[in-house]
Write a protein that holds these residues in place. Structure first.
Motif, PDB file in Angstrom:
ATOM      1  N   GLY A 129       0.834  -1.190   0.000  1.00  0.00           N
ATOM      2  CA  GLY A 129       0.000   0.000   0.000  1.00  0.00           C
ATOM      3  C   GLY A 129       0.868   1.239   0.000  1.00  0.00           C
ATOM      4  O   GLY A 129       1.993   1.232  -0.493  1.00  0.00           O
ATOM      5  N   GLU A 130       0.315   2.313   0.577  1.00  0.00           N
ATOM      6  CA  GLU A 130       1.034   3.575   0.713  1.00  0.00           C
ATOM      7  C   GLU A 130       1.617   3.620   2.114  1.00  0.00           C
ATOM      8  O   GLU A 130       0.895   3.881   3.070  1.00  0.00           O
ATOM      9  N   PRO A 131       2.902   3.360   2.261  1.00  0.00           N
ATOM     10  CA  PRO A 131       3.484   3.310   3.609  1.00  0.00           C
ATOM     11  C   PRO A 131       3.552   4.691   4.256  1.00  0.00           C
ATOM     12  O   PRO A 131       3.685   5.703   3.581  1.00  0.00           O
ATOM     13  N   GLY A 132       3.419   4.685   5.585  1.00  0.00           N
ATOM     14  CA  GLY A 132       3.643   5.897   6.348  1.00  0.00           C
ATOM     15  C   GLY A 132       2.532   6.910   6.333  1.00  0.00           C
ATOM     16  O   GLY A 132       2.709   8.009   6.838  1.00  0.00           O
ATOM     17  N   GLU A 192       3.659   0.106  -2.554  1.00  0.00           N
ATOM     18  CA  GLU A 192       3.051  -0.386  -3.789  1.00  0.00           C
ATOM     19  C   GLU A 192       3.694   0.219  -5.038  1.00  0.00           C
ATOM     20  O   GLU A 192       3.563  -0.345  -6.125  1.00  0.00           O
ATOM     21  N   LEU A 193       4.391   1.337  -4.884  1.00  0.00           N
ATOM     22  CA  LEU A 193       5.078   1.952  -6.032  1.00  0.00           C
ATOM     23  C   LEU A 193       6.282   1.131  -6.495  1.00  0.00           C
ATOM     24  O   LEU A 193       6.730   1.271  -7.620  1.00  0.00           O
ATOM     25  N   ASP A 194       6.789   0.276  -5.606  1.00  0.00           N
ATOM     26  CA  ASP A 194       7.996  -0.501  -5.896  1.00  0.00           C
ATOM     27  C   ASP A 194       7.710  -1.894  -6.445  1.00  0.00           C
ATOM     28  O   ASP A 194       8.648  -2.653  -6.683  1.00  0.00           O
ATOM     29  N   VAL A 195       6.444  -2.239  -6.626  1.00  0.00           N
ATOM     30  CA  VAL A 195       6.102  -3.621  -6.968  1.00  0.00           C
ATOM     31  C   VAL A 195       5.266  -3.667  -8.243  1.00  0.00           C
ATOM     32  O   VAL A 195       4.200  -3.054  -8.315  1.00  0.00           O
ATOM     33  N   ARG A 196       5.771  -4.420  -9.212  1.00  0.00           N
ATOM     34  CA  ARG A 196       5.039  -4.620 -10.463  1.00  0.00           C
ATOM     35  C   ARG A 196       4.148  -5.844 -10.352  1.00  0.00           C
ATOM     36  O   ARG A 196       4.501  -6.834  -9.721  1.00  0.00           O
ATOM     37  N   LEU A 197       3.003  -5.779 -10.995  1.00  0.00           N
ATOM     38  CA  LEU A 197       2.056  -6.885 -11.013  1.00  0.00           C
ATOM     39  C   LEU A 197       2.717  -8.178 -11.481  1.00  0.00           C
ATOM     40  O   LEU A 197       2.594  -9.222 -10.845  1.00  0.00           O
ATOM     41  N   ASP A 198       3.479  -8.117 -12.587  1.00  0.00           N
ATOM     42  CA  ASP A 198       4.087  -9.327 -13.143  1.00  0.00           C
ATOM     43  C   ASP A 198       5.230  -9.879 -12.291  1.00  0.00           C
ATOM     44  O   ASP A 198       5.688 -10.990 -12.512  1.00  0.00           O
TER      45      ASP A 198
END
Length: 181
Positions: free
Chosen positions: A60-63, A73-79
């Protein structure tokens, strides 16, 4: 290598008749972009916190409030975290607690000249914000369907005359997805 496209089925848990969407999204989307897809596909307005749960890990959106221990969630790609047949969950609005079940129905190469994301299909309108979770939504639908219901008029006024719980337009949803994702 051609770009991978994920066919996802998004189902709102705890709601009958079912509210669901089938969308096509690039596998390279980060979970942040997938969050926007879910928001637009269901009809949410992104007014509340959310998390994804994939294989026991929270994203999610940390912090935001210091309470959530989530991976960004910005650091993780679906694939990178899912493949065909993968199941995962998205929770939106920790007050109303909307749970969404997501299934990767298929993964395939992007079609030349096709634009993504796309909404292929779905059923029923998503709930309005702040309706009180699945139970509040069921009460709303029952009241709107019955002009003799004691809360029919007040709930119709609250939700607006244009809201039809049985309506869904995949073409309109595709337009929103392409404009805002």
């Amino acid at each position: 290598m051609p770009r991978q496209i994920f066919q996802l089925r998004i189902s709102l848990a705890g709601v009958r008749p079912a509210v669901w969407r089938r969308v096509l999204v690039p596998g390279g989307y980060t979970l942040d972009r997938l969050h926007r897809v879910v928001q637009l596909a269901i009809g949410w307005r992104d007014c509340h916190l959310h998390t994804f749960e994939i294989d026991g890990m929270q994203y999610g959106e940390p912090g935001l409030d210091g309470e959530l221990a989530v991976r960004d969630e910005l650091d993780v790609r679906l694939d990178a975290v899912l493949g065909k047949g993968g199941r995962f969950h998205y929770t939106y609005d920790f007050g109303d607690w909307w749970e969404h079940d997501l299934l990767v129905e298929d993964v395939f190469a992007a079609e030349v000249g096709e634009r993504y994301p796309t909404c292929l299909d779905g059923e029923r309108a998503g709930p309005p914000e702040d309706v009180g979770g699945p139970q509040g939504f069921l009460l709303l639908v029952a009241a709107l369907d019955d002009p003799g219901h004691p809360e029919h008029d007040s709930l119709r006024d609250w939700v607006g005359a244009g809201y039809d719980p049985s309506a869904f337009d995949a073409g309109r949803t595709t337009t929103l997805l392409r404009r805002f994702c």
